[in-house]
Design an enzyme around this catalytic site. Structure first.
Site, PDB file in Angstrom:
ATOM      1  N   HIS A  17       0.844  -1.207   0.000  1.00  0.00           N
ATOM      2  CA  HIS A  17       0.000   0.000   0.000  1.00  0.00           C
ATOM      3  C   HIS A  17       0.878   1.257   0.000  1.00  0.00           C
ATOM      4  CE1 HIS A  17      -3.239  -2.487   2.264  1.00  0.00           C
ATOM      5  NE2 HIS A  17      -3.653  -2.332   1.039  1.00  0.00           N
ATOM      6  N   LYS A  41     -17.905  -5.903   5.064  1.00  0.00           N
ATOM      7  CA  LYS A  41     -16.651  -6.437   5.615  1.00  0.00           C
ATOM      8  C   LYS A  41     -16.524  -6.114   7.090  1.00  0.00           C
ATOM      9  CE  LYS A  41     -13.441  -6.065   1.675  1.00  0.00           C
ATOM     10  NZ  LYS A  41     -12.196  -5.382   1.298  1.00  0.00           N
ATOM     11  N   ARG A  90      -2.162  -6.017  -8.475  1.00  0.00           N
ATOM     12  CA  ARG A  90      -1.157  -7.059  -8.220  1.00  0.00           C
ATOM     13  C   ARG A  90      -1.162  -8.132  -9.296  1.00  0.00           C
ATOM     14  NH1 ARG A  90      -3.214  -7.417  -2.203  1.00  0.00           N
ATOM     15  NH2 ARG A  90      -5.008  -6.823  -3.448  1.00  0.00           N
ATOM     16  N   SER A 128      -3.110  -7.400   2.900  1.00  0.00           N
ATOM     17  CA  SER A 128      -3.389  -7.212   4.332  1.00  0.00           C
ATOM     18  C   SER A 128      -3.746  -8.547   4.969  1.00  0.00           C
ATOM     19  CB  SER A 128      -4.552  -6.241   4.523  1.00  0.00           C
ATOM     20  OG  SER A 128      -4.202  -4.979   4.053  1.00  0.00           O
TER      21      SER A 128
HETATM   22  P1  ADP Z   1      -5.802  -5.708   0.445  1.00  0.00           P
HETATM   23  O1  ADP Z   1      -6.176  -6.361  -0.853  1.00  0.00           O
HETATM   24  O2  ADP Z   1      -4.360  -5.880   0.797  1.00  0.00           O
HETATM   25  O3  ADP Z   1      -6.751  -5.988   1.574  1.00  0.00           O
HETATM   26  P2  ADP Z   1      -7.028  -3.103   0.167  1.00  0.00           P
HETATM   27  O4  ADP Z   1      -8.401  -3.577  -0.063  1.00  0.00           O
HETATM   28  O5  ADP Z   1      -6.775  -2.283   1.374  1.00  0.00           O
HETATM   29  O6  ADP Z   1      -5.917  -4.205   0.181  1.00  0.00           O
HETATM   30  O7  ADP Z   1      -6.503  -2.399  -1.121  1.00  0.00           O
HETATM   31  C1  ADP Z   1      -6.366  -1.040  -1.375  1.00  0.00           C
HETATM   32  C2  ADP Z   1      -5.705  -0.882  -2.719  1.00  0.00           C
HETATM   33  O8  ADP Z   1      -4.334  -1.247  -2.618  1.00  0.00           O
HETATM   34  C3  ADP Z   1      -6.277  -1.749  -3.831  1.00  0.00           C
HETATM   35  O9  ADP Z   1      -6.250  -0.996  -5.012  1.00  0.00           O
HETATM   36  C4  ADP Z   1      -5.317  -2.900  -3.919  1.00  0.00           C
HETATM   37  O10 ADP Z   1      -5.290  -3.480  -5.208  1.00  0.00           O
HETATM   38  C5  ADP Z   1      -4.008  -2.203  -3.620  1.00  0.00           C
HETATM   39  N1  ADP Z   1      -2.994  -3.078  -3.091  1.00  0.00           N
HETATM   40  C6  ADP Z   1      -3.058  -3.836  -1.991  1.00  0.00           C
HETATM   41  N2  ADP Z   1      -1.904  -4.512  -1.814  1.00  0.00           N
HETATM   42  C7  ADP Z   1      -1.091  -4.169  -2.840  1.00  0.00           C
HETATM   43  C8  ADP Z   1       0.228  -4.544  -3.244  1.00  0.00           C
HETATM   44  N3  ADP Z   1       0.946  -5.419  -2.544  1.00  0.00           N
HETATM   45  N4  ADP Z   1       0.733  -3.979  -4.366  1.00  0.00           N
HETATM   46  C9  ADP Z   1      -0.018  -3.117  -5.081  1.00  0.00           C
HETATM   47  N5  ADP Z   1      -1.249  -2.729  -4.767  1.00  0.00           N
HETATM   48  C10 ADP Z   1      -1.788  -3.245  -3.665  1.00  0.00           C
END
Ligand code: ADP
Length: 162
Positions: A17, A41, A90, A128
């Site tokens: 992130h 969620k 990703r 996460s």
């Molecule tokens: P997660 O999938 O880790 O629970 P979130 O729902 O908080 O993450 O995702 C917020 C944004 O960050 C989304 O656009 C998600 O694709 C992106 N994101 C999460 N982890 C990564 C990563 N390791 N590399 C690139 N983008 C990421």
């Protein structure tokens, strides 16, 4: 002023992130990092905890605002005069869902673009959820989350994290 918005659960914030946030902040005048409260969620960390960890991890980035939001992202983006939603990608599995969301949001407000940044190869495996699983099972999360929040996460999991 060009404002972008970067939404997510950030439950908790990971190094993946943070990488996306830093890169996005470098491309706009102001980046709003929006911690989502999603009725579907049940997060592990409260919205306030997630926001506070993001604040600790991003102290050195000046053009950031970190907020908690609920409801439709597109409405919030409009209210904040954001011109783009920025997301990290990703894998192909992210793409399918993200394409659907991007097209839906475009239909709701044609003036707001969705911008995708490709993951940093070092964090392409990171989520996460993976961090929570590791921390809950005494795995090391060092390097996977910003150093500033390492202790907060370990504390939340009790003696779980290493
Ligand atoms: P997660 O999938 O880790 O629970 P979130 O729902 O908080 O993450 O995702 C917020 C944004 O960050 C989304 O656009 C998600 O694709 C992106 N994101 C999460 N982890 C990564 C990563 N390791 N590399 C690139 N983008 C990421």
């Amino acid at each position: 002023m060009r404002t972008w918005i970067c939404p997510g659960s950030f439950d908790p914030v990971t190094s993946g992130h943070l990488d996306i946030i830093k890169r996005a902040a470098g491309m706009c005048d102001k980046l709003i990092v929006a911690v989502g409260v999603n009725y579907k969620k049940k997060p592990f960390f409260s919205a306030e905890e997630r926001k506070s960890m993001l604040e600790k991890a991003t102290e050195d980035i000046s053009n950031l605002e970190i907020v908690i939001f609920s409801g439709l992202l597109i409405d919030y983006a409009r209210e904040k005069h954001a011109v783009a939603i920025v997301k990290g990608l990703r894998a192909v599995s992210d793409f399918e869902y993200e394409l659907q969301m991007a097209l839906l949001n475009k239909r709701l407000d044609e003036s707001i673009e969705t911008i995708f940044l490709m993951t940093n190869i070092n964090y392409s495996f990171l989520s996460s959820r993976a961090v929570r699983e590791l921390a809950a099972n005494s795995g090391s999360i060092e390097g996977l989350v910003p150093d500033e929040v390492l202790e907060d996460i370990k504390r939340k999991f009790g003696k779980g994290g290493k």
